[in-house]
Write an enzyme that holds these catalytic residues in place. Structure first.
Site, PDB file in Angstrom:
ATOM      1  N   SER A  45      -7.830  12.884  -1.798  1.00  0.00           N
ATOM      2  CA  SER A  45      -8.269  11.512  -1.526  1.00  0.00           C
ATOM      3  C   SER A  45      -9.121  10.897  -2.616  1.00  0.00           C
ATOM      4  O   SER A  45      -9.176   9.679  -2.732  1.00  0.00           O
ATOM      5  CB  SER A  45      -9.036  11.462  -0.205  1.00  0.00           C
ATOM      6  OG  SER A  45      -8.175  11.816   0.846  1.00  0.00           O
ATOM      7  N   GLY A  46      -9.804  11.700  -3.410  1.00  0.00           N
ATOM      8  CA  GLY A  46     -10.684  11.102  -4.408  1.00  0.00           C
ATOM      9  C   GLY A  46     -10.707  11.880  -5.702  1.00  0.00           C
ATOM     10  O   GLY A  46     -10.283  13.040  -5.770  1.00  0.00           O
TER      11      GLY A  46
END
Length: 188
Positions: free
Chosen positions: A9-10
């Site tokens: 996600s990041g």
């Protein structure tokens, strides 16, 4: 050919665990992405989808790595099925080349369809109950006085759109919509 897709996600997260698992699953090519699952624009997923050919197998570490939602996951698997591509999720031990894997996705699709129908039914029931109480839904009407005041303030050029919105209580978009409507009327 086994084609892997890995996503975190990041930027601060690490793909190593997924990449190791996909490599052990004999993935020839692995598409890697660092983007939240909610985003529609995932270029590496799009690149993978363009590359797929009949007989390929898409392999992911976990189901939540590829689909934005259950609905999106089902749509992807249905697309894979249509083009003759199998789907494998290592963590959940799902393989659509097996009868059990296909059954699992048919059940998931049926549950997703059921949930969509329940949402539609609840929305219709709620709207009906609101109408019975005299509520029609939608945005409240803005009285003409407020509109005229906003347009007059705009024409005076002494206030910004943000200030006009704050003074009159109407949104920027609403003000612009009335300005556009007014200029169309003036053109006629």
């Amino acid at each position: 050919m086994n084609i892997g897709y890995a996503r975190v996600s990041g930027n601060h997260q690490n793909l190593d665990m997924q990449l190791d698992a996909l490599t052990r699953a004999d993935c020839i090519k692995i598409f890697q992405e660092k983007a939240t699952g909610k985003r529609k624009d995932r270029p590496e997923l799009d690149n993978m989808l363009e590359m797929l050919r009949p007989g390929d197998r898409v392999v992911v570490y976990k189901l939540d790595r590829i689909g934005r939602s259950l609905k999106h996951l089902i749509e992807l698997v249905e697309h894979f099925n249509e083009i003759g591509v199998e789907f494998v999720s290592l963590h959940e031990n799902i393989d659509t080349s097996t009868p059990t894997g296909r059954l699992f996705f048919h059940i998931m699709a049926a549950l997703a369809e059921f949930e969509r129908e329940m949402i539609v039914e609840r929305t219709a029931t709620g709207s009906e109950a609101a109408r019975a109480r005299g509520k029609n839904g939608g945005r409240p009407k803005i009285d003409q006085k407020t509109i005229d005041k906003a347009l007059k303030l705009y024409d005076s050029k002494t206030h910004s759109v943000a200030e006009i919105a704050k003074i009159t209580g109407i949104s920027h978009q609403t003000l612009y919509r009335y300005l556009k409507s007014r200029s169309k009327k003036a053109e006629k």
